[in-house]
Design a protein around this motif. Structure first.
Motif: not given
Length: 273
Positions: A103, A106, A173, A228-230, A239, A241, A245-246, A248
């Motif tokens: 992370s 990213y 997060t 976003l994965p979700r 939401t 993350y 998850e960030i 991508e």
């Protein structure tokens, strides 16, 4: 007597620290003005010290260690090392982006992509005397208190789609503020946008915990939700993350996969006390 010495590689060392620590510390920490302020010298003196034209003391080096939160692993002796040894010591100690969390890499991508000339402006709903928040001397980030009420002004390059993330580096997060139950439509137009929009919600309440936060606004011609994965939930709280998850989304920014004008990134920083 304080021991002082000249170090022509000091500026290079500080640039290296900016690269590996910039994901978790306010960007203003890495400015000449802020560093000079913390050392209680003027900017011209700081510039000379970085270039090795003016001596720097052990006490001043200790100030840098404290500022970059390296005291648990190093003392001022870190800066006394030759540059190559300095880098290897930080790698061995897994400092910053040398550590395991992806992370951090990213975050670094998003920070590096942010346009400093178009920051996110953080405004109080009911400003106290002194204007928008309070700022640390020599810094650019806003200090807020828990229960303050704020809204954001986000500059726009053009009509398109906007994704807004609130980053909590100390917790690893991200909260998705747009789209969310407070702002469902990512389509935006004009020169800027207010978030939240007054018709849906007059302000965001500032919650806890205390600490440093970043806001990222990502603009593109097309929706960024596919990265976003979700998909964000529009029927509950924003939401959340995890940093990984960030990935991508950050890679899309890095590689410009959106086409057209690519993805434009705006950023704001604040501290909750």
């Amino acid at each position: 007597m304080a021991i002082t010495r000249k170090d022509p590689s000091l500026g290079k060392k500080l640039e290296y620290l900016a690269g590996i620590l910039g994901a978790t510390l306010p960007s203003t920490y890495f400015t000449n003005k802020y560093q000079a302020n913390r050392m209680q010298i003027d900017e011209a003196q700081m510039t000379k010290k970085k270039a090795g034209r003016e001596a720097i003391s052990n006490q001043q080096l200790s100030t840098l260690i404290d500022m970059f939160r390296l005291g648990g692993q190093f003392d001022h002796g870190l800066f006394l090392m030759e540059y190559e040894e300095f880098v290897e010591a930080l790698k061995s100690a897994k400092v910053g982006t040398h550590g395991p969390p992806a992370s951090l890499r990213y975050r670094r991508i998003l920070i590096d992509a942010a346009d400093p000339s178009s920051p996110i402006v953080i405004c109080r709903e009911a400003p106290q005397r002194g204007g928008i928040g309070t700022t640390h001397e020599g810094s650019n980030w806003v200090t807020l208190a828990i229960h303050d009420k704020i809204y954001l002004h986000i500059p726009l390059p053009d009509d398109g789609h906007l994704l807004v993330l609130n980053d909590s580096p100390q917790e690893d997060t991200f909260d998705c503020l747009l789209p969310s139950t407070f702002a469902m439509d990512t389509l935006v137009s004009g020169n800027s946008v207010r978030l939240p929009s007054e018709r849906n919600l007059p302000h965001f309440p500032v919650g806890g915990p205390t600490g440093f936060y970043r806001l990222f606004a990502l603009w593109s011609r097309d929706s960024l939700l596919s990265h976003l994965p979700r998909n964000p939930s529009l029927n509950a709280a924003p939401t959340q993350y995890a940093g990984g998850e960030i990935g991508e989304l950050a890679n899309a920014v890095l590689h410009g996969r959106q086409g057209g004008q690519g993805i434009q990134v705006m950023m704001g920083e604040y501290y909750v006390k």
